[in-house]
Enzyme design. Structure first.
Site, short mmCIF file in Angstrom:
data_model
loop_
_atom_site.label_atom_id
_atom_site.label_comp_id
_atom_site.label_asym_id
_atom_site.label_seq_id
_atom_site.Cartn_x
_atom_site.Cartn_y
_atom_site.Cartn_z
N ASN A 9 0.87 -1.18 0.00
CA ASN A 9 0.00 0.00 0.00
C ASN A 9 0.90 1.23 0.00
O ASN A 9 1.45 1.61 1.03
CB ASN A 9 -0.90 -0.02 1.25
CG ASN A 9 -1.79 1.21 1.32
OD1 ASN A 9 -1.92 1.96 0.35
ND2 ASN A 9 -2.42 1.43 2.47
N LYS A 11 0.09 4.24 -0.44
CA LYS A 11 -0.59 5.44 0.07
C LYS A 11 -0.27 6.63 -0.82
O LYS A 11 -0.11 6.47 -2.03
CB LYS A 11 -0.21 5.71 1.54
CG LYS A 11 -0.30 4.46 2.41
CD LYS A 11 -0.18 4.74 3.87
CE LYS A 11 -0.13 3.44 4.64
NZ LYS A 11 -0.26 3.60 6.06
N HIS A 97 -9.77 1.33 4.29
CA HIS A 97 -8.54 1.49 5.07
C HIS A 97 -8.81 2.43 6.24
O HIS A 97 -9.59 3.39 6.12
CB HIS A 97 -7.44 2.05 4.17
CG HIS A 97 -6.08 1.96 4.81
ND1 HIS A 97 -5.65 2.88 5.74
CD2 HIS A 97 -5.09 1.06 4.68
CE1 HIS A 97 -4.44 2.54 6.15
NE2 HIS A 97 -4.07 1.43 5.52
N GLU A 99 -7.22 4.78 7.42
CA GLU A 99 -6.97 6.21 7.13
C GLU A 99 -8.14 6.83 6.39
O GLU A 99 -8.46 8.01 6.59
CB GLU A 99 -5.66 6.34 6.32
CG GLU A 99 -4.45 6.04 7.19
CD GLU A 99 -3.25 5.48 6.45
OE1 GLU A 99 -3.21 5.56 5.21
OE2 GLU A 99 -2.36 4.95 7.14
N GLU A 169 -6.17 -4.98 10.30
CA GLU A 169 -5.13 -3.99 10.58
C GLU A 169 -5.45 -3.26 11.88
O GLU A 169 -6.22 -2.27 11.86
CB GLU A 169 -5.04 -2.97 9.45
CG GLU A 169 -4.77 -3.59 8.09
CD GLU A 169 -4.15 -2.56 7.15
OE1 GLU A 169 -3.03 -2.80 6.72
OE2 GLU A 169 -4.77 -1.52 6.88
N GLY A 175 1.72 2.07 10.86
CA GLY A 175 2.68 3.17 10.73
C GLY A 175 3.30 3.59 12.06
O GLY A 175 3.92 4.64 12.14
N SER A 215 2.71 -2.38 10.49
CA SER A 215 4.16 -2.42 10.71
C SER A 215 4.80 -3.77 10.35
O SER A 215 5.75 -4.22 11.00
CB SER A 215 4.49 -2.01 12.15
OG SER A 215 4.04 -0.69 12.38
N GLY A 236 2.36 -1.07 4.43
CA GLY A 236 2.52 0.33 4.07
C GLY A 236 3.99 0.71 3.95
O GLY A 236 4.62 0.48 2.92
N GLY A 237 4.54 1.26 5.02
CA GLY A 237 5.90 1.82 5.00
C GLY A 237 6.94 0.92 4.35
O GLY A 237 7.71 1.37 3.48
C1 PEP Z 1 -1.16 0.04 5.86
O1 PEP Z 1 -0.99 1.05 5.24
O2 PEP Z 1 -2.15 -0.63 5.63
C2 PEP Z 1 -0.17 -0.35 6.86
C3 PEP Z 1 -0.35 -1.46 7.52
O3 PEP Z 1 0.89 0.51 7.06
P1 PEP Z 1 2.26 0.14 7.81
O4 PEP Z 1 2.74 -1.15 7.23
O5 PEP Z 1 3.18 1.27 7.52
O6 PEP Z 1 1.96 0.00 9.27
#
Ligand code: PEP
Length: 253
Positions: A9, A11, A97, A99, A169, A175, A215, A236-237
Site C-alpha cells: 500500500n 498510500k 482502510h 486512514e 489492521e 505506521g 508495521s 505500508g511503510g
Molecule cells: C497500511 O498502510 O495498511 C499499513 C499497515 O501501514 P504500515 O505497514 O506502515 O503499518
C-alpha cells in the site's frame, strides 16, 4: 492451499518516476510466485496504468487501487468509479482502510456500497478492518471487528463473499512501528474466520485470505505469515523500499 498475498500500500507516496523505479527493482528480482501466491501493488490512481503495464506479463502480480467511489457514475467531481478501474483491468481495490475511515469519514454503509460496486465490476475488494487502541485496551476488539465486517459485508450472498480478501489492521499498529505479536494476529484472524464461518459456512470461511497489516517489515513478516490463519500482509511503510518488500514477498507461505 488458500491464497497467500503480499499487498503493498503505497498510500500518497512516491513520484511517478520513483514508483517506476521501485516496481522495476522489485520485478528485476524475478521472484516466481506459486499458484497460490500473489503480489499486489496498491498504487496511487495516476500510476495504475504504468503499474499494470509492468505487472501484466508476470504471473500472479497485480496492480490495485487504494480506493474507489461508492457511486456508480455521474457528477461526483474528483471520484474514481469501480467501472473506471475495471476499464483499465484493475483486479483489486483496497476498501475501508483506517486512514479513509478516520480522515475521510468513511462509514460502514458507504463501504458496503463500494464492496458491491467492486464485485459487480469483477474487482476483488481488500476489505480493511481493525480496532483502535482504546478498544483493544478494554478487550472489546473482537466485537468491534465483527461489527465492521457485519455492517459492510454480511448483506452479500455467499457466492459474492467468496471473492473477498480481508485485511485485519489494528489501528494502533499502522505506521507506528508497533506490530501485533504473531499470537495476537493469529487470535484475531482465527476469530474472524470463525465468525465468517457462522455466517457464510466453514468451507467459504476457510478459503478467504485474511491478511495482517500493521508495521509488517522484512524482519517480522515470516513469523507473522507462518501463523495458520494469517495469509500474508497489507504493507505500508516497508512496501516503499524494494529490499524490504522483496523479502516480504519471499516470506509468503
Ligand atoms: C497500511 O498502510 O495498511 C499499513 C499497515 O501501514 P504500515 O505497514 O506502515 O503499518
Amino acid at each position: 492451499m488458500r491464497q497467500q498475498i503480499a499487498a503493498a500500500n503505497w498510500k500518497m507516496n512516491l513520484t511517478y518516476g520513483q514508483g517506476q523505479e521501485l516496481l522495476d527493482r522489485i520485478l528485476n528480482e524475478n521472484i516466481v510466485l506459486s499458484a497460490h501466491q500473489r503480489a499486489v501493488f496498491a498504487v496511487p490512481f495516476p500510476y495504475l496504468v504504468m503499474a499494470y503495464q509492468r505487472l501484466v506479463s508476470k504471473d500472479n502480480y497485480f496492480a490495485a487501487a487504494q480506493n474507489c467511489s461508492d457511486k456508480k457514475s455521474g457528477a461526483y467531481t474528483g471520484e474514481v468509479s469501480a467501472e473506471m478501474l475495471r476499464s483499465i483491468d484493475v483486479k483489486y481495490c483496497v476498501i475501508g482502510h483506517s486512514e479513509r475511515r478516520e480522515y475521510f469519514g468513511e462509514q460502514d454503509h458507504t463501504l458496503a456500497a463500494k464492496v458491491e460496486l467492486c464485485l459487480e465490476n469483477g474487482i476483488t475488494p481488500i476489505f480493511c478492518c481493525g480496532e483502535p487502541l482504546s478498544i483493544r485496551e478494554v478487550g472489546a476488539q473482537n466485537s468491534f471487528v465483527e461489527t465492521q465486517l457485519r455492517e459492510a459485508m454480511f448483506h452479500l450472498a455467499e457466492a459474492q463473499f467468496r471473492e473477498i480478501v480481508i485485511a485485519y489492521e489494528p489501528i494502533w499498529a499502522i505506521g507506528t512501528g508497533k506490530t501485533a505479536t504473531s499470537a495476537q494476529a493469529q487470535e484475531m484472524h482465527a476469530h474472524i474466520r470463525e465468525m465468517l464461518g457462522r455466517k457464510f459456512g466453514k468451507p467459504t470461511a476457510d478459503n478467504i485470505p485474511i491478511l495482517y497489516g500493521g508495521s509488517v517489515k522484512a524482519g517480522n513478516a515470516r513469523e507473522i505469515f507462518q501463523q495458520p490463519d494469517v495469509d500474508g500482509g497489507l504493507v505500508g511503510g516497508a512496501s516503499l523500499q524494494a529490499e524490504e518488500f522483496i523479502t516480504i514477498i519471499r516470506s509468503l507461505k
